[in-house]
Design an enzyme around this catalytic site. Structure first.
Site, PDB file in Angstrom:
ATOM      1  N   LYS A  34       0.826  -1.222   0.000  1.00  0.00           N
ATOM      2  CA  LYS A  34       0.000   0.000   0.000  1.00  0.00           C
ATOM      3  C   LYS A  34       0.858   1.269   0.000  1.00  0.00           C
ATOM      4  O   LYS A  34       0.452   2.293  -0.529  1.00  0.00           O
ATOM      5  CB  LYS A  34      -0.953  -0.001   1.194  1.00  0.00           C
ATOM      6  CG  LYS A  34      -0.302   0.169   2.553  1.00  0.00           C
ATOM      7  CD  LYS A  34      -1.358   0.303   3.643  1.00  0.00           C
ATOM      8  CE  LYS A  34      -0.777   0.278   5.038  1.00  0.00           C
ATOM      9  NZ  LYS A  34       0.273   1.238   5.334  1.00  0.00           N
ATOM     10  N   CYS A  42       9.120  -2.741  10.072  1.00  0.00           N
ATOM     11  CA  CYS A  42      10.475  -3.011  10.552  1.00  0.00           C
ATOM     12  C   CYS A  42      11.467  -1.982  10.019  1.00  0.00           C
ATOM     13  O   CYS A  42      12.204  -1.356  10.777  1.00  0.00           O
ATOM     14  CB  CYS A  42      10.865  -4.420  10.122  1.00  0.00           C
ATOM     15  SG  CYS A  42      12.573  -4.821  10.393  1.00  0.00           S
ATOM     16  N   GLY A 179       3.953   1.305  29.049  1.00  0.00           N
ATOM     17  CA  GLY A 179       4.267  -0.025  28.521  1.00  0.00           C
ATOM     18  C   GLY A 179       5.757  -0.288  28.586  1.00  0.00           C
ATOM     19  O   GLY A 179       6.555   0.512  28.087  1.00  0.00           O
ATOM     20  N   GLY A 181       7.298  -3.216  27.495  1.00  0.00           N
ATOM     21  CA  GLY A 181       7.750  -4.291  26.610  1.00  0.00           C
ATOM     22  C   GLY A 181       8.967  -3.783  25.835  1.00  0.00           C
ATOM     23  O   GLY A 181       9.513  -2.712  26.158  1.00  0.00           O
ATOM     24  N   VAL A 236      -3.182   2.864  34.022  1.00  0.00           N
ATOM     25  CA  VAL A 236      -3.369   4.222  33.509  1.00  0.00           C
ATOM     26  C   VAL A 236      -4.863   4.437  33.282  1.00  0.00           C
ATOM     27  O   VAL A 236      -5.525   3.617  32.659  1.00  0.00           O
ATOM     28  CB  VAL A 236      -2.570   4.406  32.199  1.00  0.00           C
ATOM     29  CG1 VAL A 236      -2.922   5.721  31.537  1.00  0.00           C
ATOM     30  CG2 VAL A 236      -1.082   4.331  32.492  1.00  0.00           C
ATOM     31  N   GLY A 270       1.647  -2.486  23.000  1.00  0.00           N
ATOM     32  CA  GLY A 270       1.448  -3.666  22.166  1.00  0.00           C
ATOM     33  C   GLY A 270       0.975  -3.322  20.770  1.00  0.00           C
ATOM     34  O   GLY A 270       0.744  -2.154  20.446  1.00  0.00           O
ATOM     35  N   ALA A 319      10.510  -9.365  13.622  1.00  0.00           N
ATOM     36  CA  ALA A 319      10.883  -9.344  12.206  1.00  0.00           C
ATOM     37  C   ALA A 319      11.490 -10.675  11.762  1.00  0.00           C
ATOM     38  O   ALA A 319      11.142 -11.206  10.701  1.00  0.00           O
ATOM     39  CB  ALA A 319      11.870  -8.213  11.959  1.00  0.00           C
ATOM     40  N   HIS A 444      39.100 -16.031  23.451  1.00  0.00           N
ATOM     41  CA  HIS A 444      39.415 -15.138  24.570  1.00  0.00           C
ATOM     42  C   HIS A 444      40.253 -13.961  24.082  1.00  0.00           C
ATOM     43  O   HIS A 444      41.169 -14.174  23.294  1.00  0.00           O
ATOM     44  CB  HIS A 444      40.201 -15.927  25.625  1.00  0.00           C
ATOM     45  CG  HIS A 444      40.674 -15.068  26.761  1.00  0.00           C
ATOM     46  ND1 HIS A 444      39.832 -14.668  27.774  1.00  0.00           N
ATOM     47  CD2 HIS A 444      41.901 -14.532  27.033  1.00  0.00           C
ATOM     48  CE1 HIS A 444      40.520 -13.928  28.631  1.00  0.00           C
ATOM     49  NE2 HIS A 444      41.781 -13.818  28.202  1.00  0.00           N
TER      50      HIS A 444
END
Ligand SMILES: Cc1cc2nc3c(=O)[nH]c(=O)nc-3n(C[C@H](O)[C@H](O)[C@H](O)COP(=O)(O)OP(=O)(O)OC[C@H]3O[C@@H](n4cnc5c(N)ncnc54)[C@H](O)[C@@H]3O)c2cc1C
Length: 465
Positions: A34, A42, A179, A181, A236, A270, A319, A444
Site C-alpha cells: 500500500k 520493521c 508499557g 515491553g 493508567v 502492544g 521481524a 578469549h
C-alpha cells in the site's frame, strides 16, 4: 489479468524475504504494497530506525563517560537534526536495497491496497481504480499497528506512537512511556541517554514481562540507577493535555490515585494485527481478534492462502520470525522440503542499555512444564572483555533439564547480549547439551566467552567467578 505463482500482500520482513526466496526458487512472484516504498514497519518505523537511535545514544554515552576512558571531552552537543537525517538516510538506503533485491530476483511489485478476492485472486485498489492479480498461491503479510488504550487517542504531537516519536524535531525534556515491553524500554533507554527525564508506567508487575524474572529485575535495577523512574503494577486511567504538557492519571500498585506530568507521552502497549479489509471474510481462514491461524507451513484453512508475520496467531511479533515464516511458506509452495518455525526456537532481542537476548523457556516456564530444572548463571563482572568495554553489569543465565543436560532456555542481559545470543540460538536449534557447550572452545577475550562460563556453571565448574 496477470498470472503469477505467488502473490504477496505486504512488503515488510515477512513479505519481502518471502518474495526474494520465492524468486530464488524460480517462482513468478509479485508483491502488493500500500505504501510507495518497500520494507514495512520493521524498516521504516520499527527495528531499523530505533536501532539507529540506540546506536547514537550508545555513542553519546561513551562521549559522556569519556573521562573514565582517559579522554577530555568538552563542548559535547547533540545535533538532533543530524541524527534524524542519518537515521532517515539509513532507512532510505535499505528500502532501495529491497527494491534492488526484488529486481535481482525478478520479483515484481505494485503499489495499492491488496485484498484476498477468492481462490487464486488478489484485488488491488489504488486511487479508486481496481485491478486483479491471479496467483497459484497468496500470502497475506499485512503486519501490525500500535494499539492505544481506551479513551487515550494518540494526537502524534503530545501523545505519541512508535511512528510519531520518530518524527520529533526536538528531544523532549520529559517523557512518560506507557508499557515496558521491548518497544517501551528501547525508547526509554534512547531518551534517557539523550537527557530526557523518563518515567515508565507498566500494568504488569515487572518490566519486560515476557523475559525471565531475573532479567526483568536486573533491567529494573539498571534503569533505576540511570535515573529512569519505573512504576509497575499500575493502571493508567486517563490523559489530559494542555499546550505545555500531558497529565496522566493512574492507580499505582497499592491502588492509590496518582498523577504525572510530562512534555510527551509514548503509548507502547502492544501491537494489533492489520487484517481488517483484507478480504479474509471471503475465505475459510480462521481469524481470532484479527490474528490468523495457520498450520506449520503457514497455510490458513483456505486452500492456497497463507498468512505470515505479525498477523499470525500464537507467534511472536518479531521481524526475524516473520522472515523465516515467509521462507517456510514459499518453500512449501515451491514443493521443496522445509522446517517449520518453532516458537521456542525464536530468539528475542531487546536493544535497550543494557541489552537483552533470550531464547527458549524461562526458569518459571521450565518448572511449570514439569522439568527438573538446573540453572547456571554467570555474571559479566567476571568477563575480562566486558571490563575492557566498561560494561560489566548483567549475566548469562542457562536453564537446563537435569536429566539429560538439555538446554531449555538462555537469558542474557548485559554487553552485546543481542549478538552473543547467536550461540544460544544455535544450541537450541541443534539441541545441544550443557556438556557439548561447556566443552566448546570460546575465543578469549570476548564477551561471548561468558556463554562458556554460564554453561559450565550449571555443573558448578565455571572458571571466572
Ligand atoms: C518500534 C518498533 C521496534 C521494533 N524493533 C524490532 C526489532 O528490533 N527486532 C524485531 O525482530 N522486531 C522488531 N519490531 C517488530 C517488527 O517490526 C515486526 O515484527 C515486523 O515488521 C513484522 O513484519 P511483517 O512483514 O509481518 O509486517 P510489517 O513489517 O508490518 O509489514 C506489513 C506491510 O504490509 C503493508 N500492508 C498492510 N496491509 C496491506 C494491504 N491490504 N495491501 C497492501 N499492503 C499492505 C504495510 O504497508 C507494510 O508495509 C519492532 C516493532 C516496532 C514497532
Amino acid at each position: 489479468m496477470a498470472k503469477y505463482d505467488v502473490a504477496i500482500i505486504g512488503s515488510g520482513p515477512g513479505g519481502y524475504v518471502g518474495a526474494i526466496r520465492a524468486g530464488e526458487l524460480g517462482l513468478k512472484t509479485i508483491v502488493v504494497e500500500k505504501d510507495p516504498f518497500l520494507g514495512g514497519t520493521c524498516l521504516h518505523v520499527g527495528c531499523i530506525p530505533t536501532k539507529v537511535l540506540l546506536h547514537h545514544a550508545d555513542v553519546y554515552d561513551h562521549f559522556k563517560n569519556g573521562a573514565e576512558l582517559g579522554f577530555e571531552v568538552s563542548g559535547l552537543k547533540i545535533n538532533w537534526a543530524n541524527i534524524q537525517t542519518r537515521k532517515n538516510k539509513i532507512v532510505t538506503k535499505h528500502a532501495k536495497g529491497v527494491e534492488f533485491l526484488f529486481k535481482k530476483n525478478k520479483v515484481e511489485w505494485v503499489q495499492g491496497w491488496g485484498k484476498y478476492d477468492g481462490a487464486g485472486k488478489v484485488c488491488v485498489e489504488k486511487d479508486g481504480k481496481k485491478s486483479t492479480i491471479e496467483a497459484g498461491a497468496i500470502l497475506l503479510v499485512s503486519g501490525s499497528e500500535a494499539k492505544s488504550l481506551p479513551g487515550i487517542e494518540p494526537d502524534h504531537k503530545q501523545i505519541l506512537t512508535n511512528r510519531s516519536i520518530l518524527q520529533l524535531t526536538e528531544i523532549p525534556k520529559s517523557l512518560i512511556v506507557v508499557g515496558a515491553g521491548a518497544v517501551g524500554v528501547e525508547f526509554a533507554s534512547i531518551f534517557n541517554s539523550f537527557g530526557t527525564e523518563v518515567t515508565i508506567l507498566e500494568a504488569l508487575p515487572r518490566v519486560v514481562p515476557l523475559e525471565d524474572e531475573e532479567v526483568s529485575a536486573e533491567l529494573d535495577k539498571s534503569f533505576q540507577k540511570k535515573g529512569i523512574h519505573i512504576s509497575t503494577g499500575c493502571s493508567v486511567e486517563g490523559v489530559n493535555k494542555d499546550a505545555k504538557c500531558v497529565t496522566v492519571s493512574f492507580k499505582d500498585k497499592a491502588g492509590k490515585a496518582q498523577t504525572l506530568h510530562a512534555e510527551k507521552l509514548l503509548l507502547a502497549v502492544g501491537r494489533q494485527p492489520m487484517t481488517a479489509n483484507c478480504g479474509l471474510e471471503k475465505s475459510k481462514a480462521k481469524v481470532e481478534r484479527g490474528f490468523v491461524h495457520v498450520n506449520q507451513y503457514m497455510q490458513t484453512d483456505e486452500p492456497g492462502l497463507y498468512a505470515v508475520g505479525d498477523i499470525v496467531a500464537g507467534m511472536p511479533q518479531l521481524a526475524h520470525a516473520a522472515m523465516m515464516e515467509g521462507i517456510v511458506a514459499v518453500t512449501h509452495i515451491a514443493g521443496k522440503p522445509t522446517q517449520p518455525v518453532l516458537k521456542t526456537r525464536i530468539p528475542s532481542a531487546t536493544y535497550c542499555e543494557p541489552q537483552i537476548g533470550s531464547i527458549g523457556l524461562t526458569e518459571k516456564q521450565a518448572k511449570d512444564a514439569g522439568y527438573k530444572v538446573k540453572i547456571g548463571k554467570f555474571p559479566f563482572v567476571g568477563n575480562s572483555k566486558a571490563t575492557i568495554l566498561g560494561s560489566h553489569g548483567g549475566f548469562v543465565k542457562v536453564v537446563s533439564d537435569e536429566k539429560y543436560g538439555e538446554v531449555l532456555g538462555i537469558h542474557i542481559i548485559g554487553p552485546l547480549a543481542t549478538e552473543i545470543l547467536s550461540e544460544a540460538t544455535t544450541v537450541l536449534k541443534l539441541e545441544g547439551t550443557i556438556d557439548d557447550m561447556m566443552n566448546m572452545v570460546h575465543a578469549h577475550p570476548t564477551v561471548w566467552e561468558a556463554m562458556g562460563d554460564a554453561f559450565a556453571s550449571v555443573r558448578g565448574l565455571q572458571i571466572n567467578v
